[in-house]
Each structure stands twice: as C-alpha cells, then as structure tokens.
Design a protein around this motif. Structure first.
Motif, PDB file in Angstrom:
ATOM      1  N   GLU A  13       0.885  -1.001  -0.482  1.00 26.99           N
ATOM      2  CA  GLU A  13       0.310   0.210  -0.103  1.00 26.99           C
ATOM      3  C   GLU A  13       1.163   0.934  -0.463  1.00 26.99           C
ATOM      4  O   GLU A  13       0.416   2.346  -0.879  1.00 26.99           O
ATOM      5  CB  GLU A  13      -0.981   0.194   1.277  1.00 26.99           C
ATOM      6  N   ALA A  14       2.022   1.417   0.883  1.00 27.46           N
ATOM      7  CA  ALA A  14       2.810   2.518   0.776  1.00 27.46           C
ATOM      8  C   ALA A  14       3.668   2.357  -0.513  1.00 27.46           C
ATOM      9  O   ALA A  14       3.963   3.765  -1.623  1.00 27.46           O
ATOM     10  CB  ALA A  14       3.848   2.376   1.638  1.00 27.46           C
ATOM     11  N   ALA A  15       3.684   1.092  -0.595  1.00 30.26           N
ATOM     12  CA  ALA A  15       4.579   1.572  -2.686  1.00 30.26           C
ATOM     13  C   ALA A  15       2.866   2.262  -3.714  1.00 30.26           C
ATOM     14  O   ALA A  15       3.964   3.333  -4.279  1.00 30.26           O
ATOM     15  CB  ALA A  15       4.573   0.464  -3.030  1.00 30.26           C
ATOM     16  N   ALA A  16       2.344   2.064  -3.367  1.00 34.67           N
ATOM     17  CA  ALA A  16       1.195   1.783  -4.459  1.00 34.67           C
ATOM     18  C   ALA A  16       0.625   4.111  -4.685  1.00 34.67           C
ATOM     19  O   ALA A  16       0.215   4.663  -5.469  1.00 34.67           O
ATOM     20  CB  ALA A  16       0.066   1.682  -4.129  1.00 34.67           C
ATOM     21  N   LEU A  17       1.361   4.498  -2.884  1.00 34.12           N
ATOM     22  CA  LEU A  17       1.247   5.909  -2.806  1.00 34.12           C
ATOM     23  C   LEU A  17       2.328   6.528  -3.528  1.00 34.12           C
ATOM     24  O   LEU A  17       1.852   8.228  -3.428  1.00 34.12           O
ATOM     25  CB  LEU A  17       0.867   6.261  -0.715  1.00 34.12           C
ATOM     26  N   LEU A  18       2.615   6.063  -3.180  1.00 38.31           N
ATOM     27  CA  LEU A  18       4.441   7.046  -3.681  1.00 38.31           C
ATOM     28  C   LEU A  18       4.256   7.899  -5.372  1.00 38.31           C
ATOM     29  O   LEU A  18       4.704   9.081  -4.980  1.00 38.31           O
ATOM     30  CB  LEU A  18       5.297   6.382  -3.892  1.00 38.31           C
ATOM     31  N   PRO A  19       3.986   7.432  -6.388  1.00 37.58           N
ATOM     32  CA  PRO A  19       4.169   8.046  -7.235  1.00 37.58           C
ATOM     33  C   PRO A  19       3.170   8.996  -7.084  1.00 37.58           C
ATOM     34  O   PRO A  19       3.909  10.274  -8.213  1.00 37.58           O
ATOM     35  CB  PRO A  19       3.521   7.200  -8.750  1.00 37.58           C
ATOM     36  N   ALA A  20       2.244   9.446  -6.332  1.00 34.00           N
ATOM     37  CA  ALA A  20       1.257  10.653  -6.522  1.00 34.00           C
ATOM     38  C   ALA A  20       2.661  11.573  -5.276  1.00 34.00           C
ATOM     39  O   ALA A  20       1.732  13.096  -5.303  1.00 34.00           O
ATOM     40  CB  ALA A  20       0.400  10.463  -5.927  1.00 34.00           C
ATOM     41  N   ARG A  50      11.874  11.412  -5.449  1.00 38.24           N
ATOM     42  CA  ARG A  50      13.125  10.650  -4.303  1.00 38.24           C
ATOM     43  C   ARG A  50      12.448  10.156  -2.760  1.00 38.24           C
ATOM     44  O   ARG A  50      12.161  11.433  -2.463  1.00 38.24           O
ATOM     45  CB  ARG A  50      13.568  12.192  -4.309  1.00 38.24           C
ATOM     46  N   VAL A  51      12.495   9.240  -3.016  1.00 39.16           N
ATOM     47  CA  VAL A  51      12.348   8.523  -1.343  1.00 39.16           C
ATOM     48  C   VAL A  51      13.711   8.117  -0.374  1.00 39.16           C
ATOM     49  O   VAL A  51      14.104   7.462  -0.865  1.00 39.16           O
ATOM     50  CB  VAL A  51      11.027   7.163  -2.420  1.00 39.16           C
ATOM     51  N   PHE A  52      12.907   8.646   0.512  1.00 42.02           N
ATOM     52  CA  PHE A  52      13.762   8.054   2.189  1.00 42.02           C
ATOM     53  C   PHE A  52      12.648   6.740   3.091  1.00 42.02           C
ATOM     54  O   PHE A  52      12.545   7.341   3.278  1.00 42.02           O
ATOM     55  CB  PHE A  52      14.155   9.237   3.230  1.00 42.02           C
ATOM     56  N   ASP A  55      10.696   4.735 -12.293  1.00 42.55           N
ATOM     57  CA  ASP A  55      11.220   6.111 -12.307  1.00 42.55           C
ATOM     58  C   ASP A  55      11.469   6.921 -11.415  1.00 42.55           C
ATOM     59  O   ASP A  55      12.052   8.480 -11.262  1.00 42.55           O
ATOM     60  CB  ASP A  55       9.300   6.921 -12.673  1.00 42.55           C
ATOM     61  N   LEU A  56      10.696   6.378  -9.750  1.00 46.53           N
ATOM     62  CA  LEU A  56      11.339   6.516  -8.701  1.00 46.53           C
ATOM     63  C   LEU A  56      12.639   6.665  -8.496  1.00 46.53           C
ATOM     64  O   LEU A  56      13.580   5.847  -8.410  1.00 46.53           O
ATOM     65  CB  LEU A  56      10.677   6.625  -7.136  1.00 46.53           C
ATOM     66  N   TRP A  57      13.187   7.441  -7.728  1.00 48.22           N
ATOM     67  CA  TRP A  57      14.729   6.678  -6.824  1.00 48.22           C
ATOM     68  C   TRP A  57      14.737   6.972  -4.736  1.00 48.22           C
ATOM     69  O   TRP A  57      13.889   7.583  -5.008  1.00 48.22           O
ATOM     70  CB  TRP A  57      15.791   8.478  -7.454  1.00 48.22           C
ATOM     71  N   PRO A  77      14.488  -1.552  -5.806  1.00 52.01           N
ATOM     72  CA  PRO A  77      14.409  -0.923  -6.678  1.00 52.01           C
ATOM     73  C   PRO A  77      15.560  -0.443  -7.677  1.00 52.01           C
ATOM     74  O   PRO A  77      16.478  -0.173  -7.162  1.00 52.01           O
ATOM     75  CB  PRO A  77      13.616   0.562  -5.846  1.00 52.01           C
ATOM     76  N   ARG A  78      14.861  -0.382  -9.145  1.00 50.93           N
ATOM     77  CA  ARG A  78      16.196   0.345 -10.081  1.00 50.93           C
ATOM     78  C   ARG A  78      17.580   0.878  -9.073  1.00 50.93           C
ATOM     79  O   ARG A  78      18.888   0.986  -9.694  1.00 50.93           O
ATOM     80  CB  ARG A  78      15.542   0.278 -10.993  1.00 50.93           C
ATOM     81  N   GLN A  79      16.632   2.037  -9.089  1.00 52.93           N
ATOM     82  CA  GLN A  79      17.918   3.089  -8.731  1.00 52.93           C
ATOM     83  C   GLN A  79      17.220   3.469  -7.202  1.00 52.93           C
ATOM     84  O   GLN A  79      16.971   4.303  -6.704  1.00 52.93           O
ATOM     85  CB  GLN A  79      16.649   4.979  -9.740  1.00 52.93           C
ATOM     86  N   THR A  80      18.544   3.078  -6.906  1.00 52.98           N
ATOM     87  CA  THR A  80      18.682   2.936  -5.585  1.00 52.98           C
ATOM     88  C   THR A  80      20.241   3.642  -4.865  1.00 52.98           C
ATOM     89  O   THR A  80      21.263   2.769  -5.088  1.00 52.98           O
ATOM     90  CB  THR A  80      17.916   1.472  -4.829  1.00 52.98           C
TER      91      THR A  80
END
Length: 254
Positions: free
Chosen positions: A118-125, A129-131, A147-149, A163-166
C-alpha cells in the motif's frame, strides 16, 4: 524460574538489564539473527528461529520456561503470533512489551498505509525521491517503481530485489535531528516512508520531514495477538516478571 525474552529491540535489552541480578534464577534473550552484529543483552543469549510454533513449544517445555516476554519489534507479527500460540499450549504466562506508536502533530503530512505494498502504491503521487526507512527486508514491494529514486537506510545491506534506482545507506540509530535535516537536504528527499516503529531512536526523521514540508507514508503496525496483556515500557515489564517470581526482589527502576 526461567524467563524467556523474545528480543532484538532496545526495550528488550533494557528489560534484560533490569532483571539481571535481581533474583531471576535464569534469564534467556532470544534474537532472530537478522542483524549481523547485534547488541547483546546480559544473561543467556540464543540466536535464530525456533522452527515455528511447535519448535517454540518444545523449547519452552525442554528449558522449563516459566514466563515469556514478547519484546520483539512491533512489526515482528509472525513471532508474536507464535509466542501467543505457544503460551496458550504450554500455559506459560505471556506479556507483550510494545513501545508506543508515533502520533502526528501540527504540520505533519502523514499518509497511512496498511502494508509495504500500500505504501508503494501511494508513492508516485507524493514524490520522486524517496527516503525508505523500512529496513532491509521487503524491498520487493517497491522494486517496480522504476521512475522513482530510493535512498534505503538499514543496519545491514538490503536483500534483493530492490528498486532499480537505489542508493544504500548502512547506519544504526539513534539518529540526530541535525543529521536527518542534512540527509533530507543533501539527497533532495521529497517523500519519506517509515513503519510506525515508535520510540525516540528514529523519530528525528519525522521532525525533519515536517520542517521540510515533506510528506511521510507511515505503515501502521499490526495488532498484538488477542488476549495478550501489553505494557509500554521495560520497567513495567520487569514488575510483571517479578510478580511471577513472587516479589522476592525488585530491580532498580528509573
């Protein structure tokens, strides 16, 4: 009397310190073994799983355990369930020691989630750049967000898939407010993800996010198994244990 502490948290270590040398004939702390260099509590220490409910039942019986304190991480749901089932089967009293969860204050931009997915689903909106401070396990929930870092902070190296960008930051709390402010600024973090672990050791990130106007996705903790009494601090857990001992001695409680 033999007391088994299901540990791995700072509260479990504090409880072991309070009980050590207070008249408890035998004290064993059990650690899951997921951290490579854990901070060991006083008393006997065992590392590794029990092998499910049946394994824990057998260990409790074979070692003459008289009381169990579940002082595991608030998100160690499986271990807590096993402890409740084992206590019911063996008729050994069980207590849950759980630090209180965090409470939002004015200015917080919190978004609740019931799981990592559920947390992952919220992130794109919410940001790009995610901590990510949910630990080294469970990163597969975020692996599809190409698409997220992500800045992933954990005590030990995270387990793939990631994630790809980690970017990985290996660190152990407690963390300072100044350090968390600088981390958010330097990495241009625009969203934070955390579990509602509670406690002071990792709480400064919430203050730093509030000051920066950064939203925080907070994953709700699972409930304690039904019927298990709960205390919020090691001091009250120590009193509960000593009540089982018969009140013959008392730890020095701060």
């Amino acid at each position: 009397m033999h007391v088994l502490i299901l540990g791995g948290t700072s509260e479990a270590r504090r409880l072991a310190e309070l009980l050590h040398g207070t008249g408890v004939p035998r004290l064993t702390s059990s650690l899951a073994g997921r951290v490579s260099s854990p901070r060991l509590p006083p008393g006997e220490v065992r590392v590794g799983g029990f092998g499910g409910v049946d394994g824990l039942v057998a260990w409790v019986r074979d070692h003459g355990v008289d009381a169990i304190v579940d002082a595991t991480h608030p998100f160690a749901e499986t271990m807590s369930f096993h402890a409740a089932r084992a206590a019911a089967v063996t008729h050994v009293p069980l207590l849950a020691l759980r630090r209180p969860g965090w409470v939002p204050v004015r200015g917080d931009r919190w978004h609740g989630a019931g799981s990592l997915e559920e947390a992952a689903a919220l992130l794109p909106a919410l940001g790009r750049r995610v901590f990510l401070t949910t630990g080294r396990m469970g990163l597969a929930a975020f692996a599809g967000l190409d698409d997220l870092w992500f800045l992933v902070r954990s005590v030990d190296a995270p387990e793939p898939p990631c994630p790809r960008q980690t970017e990985t930051l290996l660190a152990r709390g407690p963390f300072t407010l100044d350090g968390e402010r600088e981390l958010i600024r330097r990495h241009r973090v625009d969203v934070v993800v955390t579990k509602d672990s509670g406690g002071a050791a990792t709480a400064p990130k919430l203050t730093a996010a509030r000051e920066a106007g950064v939203p925080v996705v907070v994953i709700r903790r699972p409930p304690v198994p039904e019927g298990v009494p709960v205390v919020p601090d090691p001091e009250r857990a120590a009193r509960w244990v000593l009540d089982r001992l018969g009140g013959r001695s008392s730890p020095t409680l701060g």
